[in-house]
Design an enzyme around this catalytic site. Structure first.
Site, PDB file in Angstrom:
ATOM      1  N   GLY A   5       0.491  -1.629  -0.151  1.00 24.01           N
ATOM      2  CA  GLY A   5       0.408  -0.288   0.258  1.00 24.01           C
ATOM      3  C   GLY A   5       0.978   1.504  -0.483  1.00 24.01           C
ATOM      4  O   GLY A   5       1.946   0.989   0.659  1.00 24.01           O
ATOM      5  N   ARG A  75       0.258 -14.490 -10.244  1.00 25.26           N
ATOM      6  CA  ARG A  75      -1.167 -14.008 -11.363  1.00 25.26           C
ATOM      7  C   ARG A  75      -1.240 -14.008 -12.781  1.00 25.26           C
ATOM      8  O   ARG A  75      -0.775 -12.893 -13.629  1.00 25.26           O
ATOM      9  CB  ARG A  75      -2.065 -13.626 -10.862  1.00 25.26           C
ATOM     10  CG  ARG A  75      -2.721 -13.616  -9.958  1.00 25.26           C
ATOM     11  CD  ARG A  75      -3.948 -12.792  -8.928  1.00 25.26           C
ATOM     12  NE  ARG A  75      -2.999 -11.359  -8.848  1.00 25.26           N
ATOM     13  CZ  ARG A  75      -3.139  -9.875  -8.719  1.00 25.26           C
ATOM     14  NH1 ARG A  75      -4.808 -10.143 -10.203  1.00 25.26           N
ATOM     15  NH2 ARG A  75      -3.325  -8.637  -9.115  1.00 25.26           N
ATOM     16  N   ASP A 110       6.196  -4.737   5.949  1.00 24.40           N
ATOM     17  CA  ASP A 110       5.572  -6.164   6.387  1.00 24.40           C
ATOM     18  C   ASP A 110       6.048  -7.222   5.209  1.00 24.40           C
ATOM     19  O   ASP A 110       6.888  -7.820   4.622  1.00 24.40           O
ATOM     20  CB  ASP A 110       5.068  -6.176   7.795  1.00 24.40           C
ATOM     21  CG  ASP A 110       3.790  -6.631   7.279  1.00 24.40           C
ATOM     22  OD1 ASP A 110       2.904  -6.077   6.545  1.00 24.40           O
ATOM     23  OD2 ASP A 110       3.157  -7.224   7.906  1.00 24.40           O
ATOM     24  N   THR A 132       5.387   2.320   5.632  1.00 28.17           N
ATOM     25  CA  THR A 132       3.846   2.611   5.956  1.00 28.17           C
ATOM     26  C   THR A 132       3.138   2.711   7.349  1.00 28.17           C
ATOM     27  O   THR A 132       3.831   3.543   8.069  1.00 28.17           O
ATOM     28  CB  THR A 132       3.236   0.423   7.294  1.00 28.17           C
ATOM     29  OG1 THR A 132       1.961   0.662   7.639  1.00 28.17           O
ATOM     30  CG2 THR A 132       4.848   0.233   7.178  1.00 28.17           C
ATOM     31  N   ASP A 134       0.880   2.203   8.674  1.00 30.42           N
ATOM     32  CA  ASP A 134       0.532   1.481  10.200  1.00 30.42           C
ATOM     33  C   ASP A 134       1.495   1.529  11.620  1.00 30.42           C
ATOM     34  O   ASP A 134       1.910   1.266  12.213  1.00 30.42           O
ATOM     35  CB  ASP A 134       0.358   0.011   9.772  1.00 30.42           C
ATOM     36  CG  ASP A 134      -1.106   0.137   8.896  1.00 30.42           C
ATOM     37  OD1 ASP A 134      -1.318   0.837   8.566  1.00 30.42           O
ATOM     38  OD2 ASP A 134      -1.051  -1.756   8.331  1.00 30.42           O
ATOM     39  N   ASP A 136       4.108   0.085  11.932  1.00 31.84           N
ATOM     40  CA  ASP A 136       3.901  -1.839  12.469  1.00 31.84           C
ATOM     41  C   ASP A 136       5.086  -2.532  12.580  1.00 31.84           C
ATOM     42  O   ASP A 136       5.097  -4.216  12.847  1.00 31.84           O
ATOM     43  CB  ASP A 136       2.510  -2.409  12.487  1.00 31.84           C
ATOM     44  CG  ASP A 136       2.732  -3.323  10.874  1.00 31.84           C
ATOM     45  OD1 ASP A 136       3.423  -2.156   9.861  1.00 31.84           O
ATOM     46  OD2 ASP A 136       1.593  -3.844  10.444  1.00 31.84           O
ATOM     47  N   ARG A 178      -4.639  -2.144  10.571  1.00 33.38           N
ATOM     48  CA  ARG A 178      -4.744  -3.687  10.540  1.00 33.38           C
ATOM     49  C   ARG A 178      -4.739  -4.162  12.324  1.00 33.38           C
ATOM     50  O   ARG A 178      -5.447  -3.686  12.901  1.00 33.38           O
ATOM     51  CB  ARG A 178      -3.604  -3.929   9.766  1.00 33.38           C
ATOM     52  CG  ARG A 178      -3.757  -4.029   8.192  1.00 33.38           C
ATOM     53  CD  ARG A 178      -2.772  -4.775   7.427  1.00 33.38           C
ATOM     54  NE  ARG A 178      -1.724  -4.018   7.715  1.00 33.38           N
ATOM     55  CZ  ARG A 178      -0.439  -5.129   7.515  1.00 33.38           C
ATOM     56  NH1 ARG A 178      -0.723  -5.627   6.510  1.00 33.38           N
ATOM     57  NH2 ARG A 178       0.674  -4.372   7.324  1.00 33.38           N
TER      58      ARG A 178
HETATM   59  O1  F6P Z   1      -0.782  -1.910   5.286  1.00 32.40           O
HETATM   60  C1  F6P Z   1      -1.255  -0.149   5.073  1.00 32.40           C
HETATM   61  C2  F6P Z   1      -3.023  -0.155   5.228  1.00 32.40           C
HETATM   62  O2  F6P Z   1      -3.215   1.433   4.689  1.00 32.40           O
HETATM   63  C3  F6P Z   1      -3.707  -0.723   6.521  1.00 32.40           C
HETATM   64  O3  F6P Z   1      -3.937   0.278   7.245  1.00 32.40           O
HETATM   65  C4  F6P Z   1      -4.866  -1.252   5.049  1.00 32.40           C
HETATM   66  O4  F6P Z   1      -5.716  -2.421   6.313  1.00 32.40           O
HETATM   67  C5  F6P Z   1      -4.599  -1.365   4.889  1.00 32.40           C
HETATM   68  O5  F6P Z   1      -3.120  -0.852   3.114  1.00 32.40           O
HETATM   69  C6  F6P Z   1      -5.375  -1.938   3.255  1.00 32.40           C
HETATM   70  O6  F6P Z   1      -5.163  -1.908   1.864  1.00 32.40           O
HETATM   71  P1  F6P Z   1      -6.030  -1.470   0.555  1.00 32.40           P
HETATM   72  O7  F6P Z   1      -4.988  -0.929   0.044  1.00 32.40           O
HETATM   73  O8  F6P Z   1      -5.789  -2.664  -0.053  1.00 32.40           O
HETATM   74  O9  F6P Z   1      -7.274  -0.921   0.647  1.00 32.40           O
END
Ligand code: F6P
Length: 354
Positions: A5, A75, A110, A132, A134, A136, A178
């Site tokens: 992300g 894929r 991660d 990130t 997050d 984390d 998350r």
């Molecule tokens: O890991 C970063 C994050 O923003 C999380 O906090 C969230 O759950 C996830 O990505 C959402 O990702 P997507 O882009 O798949 O909606």
């Protein structure tokens, strides 16, 4: 390459790597597009000075990214539609060889760093840069992108505060993160959230409602509840929703908490989901500077002949750690930590005794 992300500060890192490599060491930098997909498909271009000019303050990534492509379970499109899965990691190695890449800089969280670590065990020399919103990742005190996400969430909480107060409502704001509640904790503290619900502290609706009633009895007719997307009631589990594509995605707990408050207390409640707003926009000055420091250190490691390490921030200083350490689990909030205790000391409720 940038993987997973996106988050604010990715462009600042790309700029730092490119400029740092070019100006100090005369190294050429090649950017692979769209995360590991670009590596599998050898989709890359030379990042020159012009390409990184004027991008320091821009959100997103000029390289594109995806959190869906895993080179080990890739894929591949099939004739007539659909796709089949195959291990295409060898194609990453071929792309790197064809372009004479001697170090692969992976800017990722991660997931992407775990894939990079796996490639490193196949002989790909990797330098990781932690990103990130997050926050984390266990091997660094902080990741870039987090500060910007917290600023966005805090601004939203500030805005919800005034409307909550006017309407005497319970306002629930759901933030990302998350299985780690760092954004909720930090933004909740900064925004004066009355209740902060995080995955690390499963909550009890009785405690949440008691807090709201307690505020009411002191003349506070509104409450702000900050909920991490991975938070859940004790005895239950995090809430996932199925997408049209069949993926499992966290989300929805904010509305459930708002409904529970309305049902139990008869108090008007509203939920706001901040979602991807937290990932977009201009990086804060802190994130721009941190991203620059990370990018420059990555190039210094390359010049020093190092490999399979991730740059990090520890105790205010930039350093590096073995990639294997960087991908060993996720960093979650210790419910007894100083930050939680500080929030509790000023009256913040965590939905359970802390
Ligand atoms: O890991 C970063 C994050 O923003 C999380 O906090 C969230 O759950 C996830 O990505 C959402 O990702 P997507 O882009 O798949 O909606």
């Amino acid at each position: 390459m940038t993987g997973g992300g996106d988050c604010p500060g990715l462009n600042a890192v790309i700029r730092a790597v490119a400029k740092g490599a070019l100006y100090r060491y005369g190294l050429e930098v090649v950017g692979f597009n769209n995360g590991f997909r670009g590596l599998v498909e050898n989709d890359a271009w030379v990042i020159d000075e012009k390409a990184v000019s004027g991008i320091l303050h821009r959100g997103g990534t000029i390289l594109g990214t995806t959190n869906r492509d895993n080179p080990f379970d890739f894929r591949l499109p099939v004739a007539g539609g659909g796709y089949r899965r195959a291990d295409c990691s060898h194609r990453c190695l071929e792309s790197l060889k064809r372009r004479s890449v001697d170090r692969l800089v992976v800017v990722g969280g991660d997931g992407s760093l775990a894939l990079a670590h796996r490639l490193s065990t196949m002989g790909v020399p990797v330098i990781g840069i932690p990103k990130t919103i997050d926050n984390d990742l266990p091997a660094t005190d902080v990741t870039f992108g987090f500060d910007t996400a917290v600023a966005t969430a805090t601004e939203a909480i500030d805005k919800l505060h005034t409307t909550a107060e006017s309407h005497h409502r319970a306002m629930v704001v759901e933030v990302m993160g998350r299985n780690a509640g760092w954004i909720a904790l930090q933004a909740g503290m900064a925004g004066g959230g009355d209740i902060i619900l995080i995955p690390e502290i499963p909550f009890d609706y009785e405690v949440v409602c008691a807090k709201i009633l307690g505020r009411r009895s002191r003349g506070k007719q509104f409450s702000i509840i900050v909920v991490a997307e991975g938070a859940y009631p004790a005895g239950d589990e995090p809430l996932y929703r199925k997408t049209a594509g069949g993926a499992r995605r966290l989300g929805g707990i904010g509305q459930i908490v708002a409904d529970a408050i309305e049902t139990r207390l008869g108090m008007e409640s509203r939920a706001t989901v901040l979602g991807h707003l937290q990932r977009g926009g201009t990086p804060t000055p802190y994130d721009r500077a941190l991203a620059t420091r990370f990018g420059v250190r990555a190039v210094e490691l390359i010049d020093a002949g190092r490999r399979n390490e991730m740059v990090c921030l520890r105790g205010g200083a930039i350093g590096s750690v073995p990639l294997a350490e960087a991908v060993s689990g996720i960093k979650r909030i210790d419910p007894t930590c100083e930050q939680v205790r500080a929030a509790a000391a000023v009256g913040t409720c965590f939905g359970a005794p802390v």
